[in-house]
Scaffold this motif. Structure first.
Motif, mmCIF file in Angstrom:
data_model
loop_
_atom_site.group_PDB
_atom_site.id
_atom_site.type_symbol
_atom_site.label_atom_id
_atom_site.label_comp_id
_atom_site.label_asym_id
_atom_site.label_seq_id
_atom_site.Cartn_x
_atom_site.Cartn_y
_atom_site.Cartn_z
ATOM 1 N N GLY A 8 0.834 -1.192 0.000
ATOM 2 C CA GLY A 8 0.000 0.000 0.000
ATOM 3 C C GLY A 8 0.867 1.239 0.000
ATOM 4 O O GLY A 8 2.097 1.142 0.097
ATOM 5 N N PRO A 9 0.250 2.401 -0.110
ATOM 6 C CA PRO A 9 1.021 3.645 -0.144
ATOM 7 C C PRO A 9 1.720 3.915 1.173
ATOM 8 O O PRO A 9 1.190 3.631 2.244
ATOM 9 C CB PRO A 9 -0.040 4.714 -0.441
ATOM 10 N N GLY A 10 2.923 4.461 1.075
ATOM 11 C CA GLY A 10 3.689 4.780 2.267
ATOM 12 C C GLY A 10 3.396 6.159 2.825
ATOM 13 O O GLY A 10 3.848 6.498 3.906
ATOM 14 N N LEU A 11 2.604 6.937 2.086
ATOM 15 C CA LEU A 11 2.293 8.294 2.509
ATOM 16 C C LEU A 11 0.828 8.579 2.225
ATOM 17 O O LEU A 11 0.345 8.336 1.110
ATOM 18 C CB LEU A 11 3.178 9.296 1.779
ATOM 19 N N VAL A 12 0.140 9.080 3.226
ATOM 20 C CA VAL A 12 -1.274 9.434 3.089
ATOM 21 C C VAL A 12 -1.464 10.835 3.657
ATOM 22 O O VAL A 12 -0.862 11.180 4.682
ATOM 23 C CB VAL A 12 -2.177 8.432 3.845
ATOM 24 N N LYS A 13 -2.300 11.621 2.986
ATOM 25 C CA LYS A 13 -2.544 12.992 3.461
ATOM 26 C C LYS A 13 -3.565 13.002 4.604
ATOM 27 O O LYS A 13 -4.476 12.160 4.648
ATOM 28 C CB LYS A 13 -3.049 13.858 2.314
ATOM 29 N N PRO A 14 -3.430 13.944 5.518
ATOM 30 C CA PRO A 14 -4.408 14.061 6.612
ATOM 31 C C PRO A 14 -5.821 14.184 6.068
ATOM 32 O O PRO A 14 -6.046 14.817 5.022
ATOM 33 C CB PRO A 14 -3.972 15.346 7.329
ATOM 34 N N SER A 15 -6.753 13.578 6.780
ATOM 35 C CA SER A 15 -8.190 13.534 6.478
ATOM 36 C C SER A 15 -8.533 12.545 5.367
ATOM 37 O O SER A 15 -9.728 12.290 5.131
ATOM 38 C CB SER A 15 -8.751 14.920 6.113
ATOM 39 N N GLU A 16 -7.535 11.970 4.693
ATOM 40 C CA GLU A 16 -7.827 11.006 3.641
ATOM 41 C C GLU A 16 -7.920 9.583 4.215
ATOM 42 O O GLU A 16 -7.896 9.397 5.426
ATOM 43 C CB GLU A 16 -6.779 11.100 2.532
ATOM 44 N N THR A 17 -8.056 8.599 3.312
ATOM 45 C CA THR A 17 -8.252 7.206 3.726
ATOM 46 C C THR A 17 -6.987 6.391 3.508
ATOM 47 O O THR A 17 -6.403 6.430 2.417
ATOM 48 C CB THR A 17 -9.420 6.564 2.961
ATOM 49 N N LEU A 18 -6.582 5.674 4.540
ATOM 50 C CA LEU A 18 -5.441 4.755 4.459
ATOM 51 C C LEU A 18 -5.970 3.397 4.012
ATOM 52 O O LEU A 18 -6.905 2.853 4.640
ATOM 53 C CB LEU A 18 -4.788 4.650 5.835
ATOM 54 N N SER A 19 -5.387 2.852 2.950
ATOM 55 C CA SER A 19 -5.817 1.545 2.436
ATOM 56 C C SER A 19 -4.610 0.644 2.258
ATOM 57 O O SER A 19 -3.658 0.999 1.565
ATOM 58 C CB SER A 19 -6.529 1.710 1.089
ATOM 59 N N LEU A 20 -4.658 -0.522 2.888
ATOM 60 C CA LEU A 20 -3.586 -1.508 2.788
ATOM 61 C C LEU A 20 -4.166 -2.865 2.411
ATOM 62 O O LEU A 20 -5.313 -3.178 2.721
ATOM 63 C CB LEU A 20 -2.829 -1.631 4.107
ATOM 64 N N THR A 21 -3.323 -3.673 1.756
ATOM 65 C CA THR A 21 -3.696 -5.030 1.388
ATOM 66 C C THR A 21 -2.641 -5.980 1.913
ATOM 67 O O THR A 21 -1.456 -5.634 1.988
ATOM 68 C CB THR A 21 -3.803 -5.164 -0.138
ATOM 69 N N CYS A 22 -3.068 -7.172 2.275
ATOM 70 C CA CYS A 22 -2.153 -8.216 2.743
ATOM 71 C C CYS A 22 -2.394 -9.473 1.927
ATOM 72 O O CYS A 22 -3.515 -9.987 1.866
ATOM 73 C CB CYS A 22 -2.389 -8.498 4.220
ATOM 74 N N ALA A 23 -1.334 -9.960 1.294
ATOM 75 C CA ALA A 23 -1.414 -11.209 0.531
ATOM 76 C C ALA A 23 -0.916 -12.362 1.391
ATOM 77 O O ALA A 23 0.158 -12.276 1.987
ATOM 78 C CB ALA A 23 -0.569 -11.097 -0.732
ATOM 79 N N VAL A 24 -1.707 -13.411 1.461
ATOM 80 C CA VAL A 24 -1.383 -14.577 2.281
ATOM 81 C C VAL A 24 -0.923 -15.712 1.387
ATOM 82 O O VAL A 24 -1.600 -16.073 0.423
ATOM 83 C CB VAL A 24 -2.613 -15.030 3.093
ATOM 84 N N SER A 25 0.229 -16.283 1.680
ATOM 85 C CA SER A 25 0.731 -17.416 0.907
ATOM 86 C C SER A 25 1.299 -18.451 1.863
ATOM 87 O O SER A 25 1.459 -18.200 3.050
ATOM 88 C CB SER A 25 1.799 -16.971 -0.085
ATOM 89 N N GLY A 26 1.583 -19.638 1.327
ATOM 90 C CA GLY A 26 2.151 -20.672 2.167
ATOM 91 C C GLY A 26 1.168 -21.801 2.385
ATOM 92 O O GLY A 26 0.529 -22.262 1.454
ATOM 93 N N ASP A 27 0.987 -22.193 3.626
ATOM 94 C CA ASP A 27 0.153 -23.335 3.977
ATOM 95 C C ASP A 27 -1.318 -23.062 3.693
ATOM 96 O O ASP A 27 -1.977 -22.385 4.450
ATOM 97 C CB ASP A 27 0.342 -23.654 5.468
#
Lengths: 124, 110
Positions: A8-27
């Motif tokens: 996801g983005p490493g920088l977000v402006k105040p009052s905006e929305t932080l959005s992250l994704t996590c990919a799961v792999s392995g077992d």
């Protein structure tokens, strides 16, 4: 063994929305077990850990009461991804965000796997 | 302000033993299992102890956990310089319906 990779983005402006994704792999057997939860934890620079929330395989969510009105954790089991959205961010939301898996069987609950973490800074 | 209370720091010499405490209440430690996490400098935390005293595969038996009432402890024997890290306790809180952490304890091996 599970691997969790945040993106996801490493920088977000105040009052905006932080959005992250996590990919799961392995077992793959582990990731679809009904007693597994996926979620997020954050750590402001130089400070302790703050639990954000988790989602079960069936879609049930639990959130930190202090963040409940601003946070959404969602999951896509077919794509083996989970997402985090945090609205109306401020400087206090600057932190390393970790994707985690949580085991819950009866009264036993613990966080067993952690991603490497991604730093998100809130700044204009 | 963390829900669980840990000492900010502890220190001991190599080869010695140290104990890190974690204090809570009936709604968290008193009625739920406690786990412990080790965070080496610059890395993500790692599970050290779960269900109060169980060690995951690969965790040396120098690390041990215990719980009594509304408090829990992490013990580390045969201290090594590589044990220098932050240690966090955590558990579920049945009133908050949320996971809670201690503030973390920084271990220094002198």
């Amino acid at each position: 063994q599970l691997q969790l990779q945040e993106s996801g983005p490493g920088l977000v402006k105040p009052s905006e929305t932080l959005s992250l994704t996590c990919a799961v792999s392995g077992d793959s057997t582990t990731t679809i077990k009904n007693n597994y939860y996926w979620g997020w934890i954050r750590q402001p620079p130089g400070r302790g850990l703050e639990w954000i929330g988790i989602i079960s395989y069936g879609g049930t969510t639990y959130y930190n009461p202090s963040l409940n009105s601003r946070v959404t954790v969602s999951g896509d089991t077919s794509r083996r991804q989970i997402s985090l959205e945090l609205i109306s961010v401020a400087a206090a939301d600057t932190a390393v965000y970790y994707c985690v898996t949580t085991v819950r069987v009866g009264n036993s609950i613990y966080i067993d796997f952690w991603g490497q973490g991604t730093l998100v800074a809130v700044s204009s | 302000q963390s829900v669980l209370t840990q000492p900010p720091s502890v220190s001991a010499a190599p080869g010695q033993k140290v104990t890190i405490s974690c204090f809570g209440s009936d709604s968290n430690i008193g009625n739920n299992f406690v786990s412990w996490y080790q965070q080496l400098p610059g890395t993500a935390p790692k599970l050290l102890i779960h269900d109060n005293s169980k060690r995951p595969s690969g965790i040396p038996d120098r690390f041990s956990g215990s719980k009594s009432g509304t408090s829990a402890s992490l013990g580390i024997t045969g201290l090594q310089t590589g044990d220098e890290a932050d240690y966090f306790c955590g558990t579920w809180d049945s009133n908050l319906y949320a996971w809670v952490f201690g503030g973390g304890t920084k271990l220094t091996v002198l």
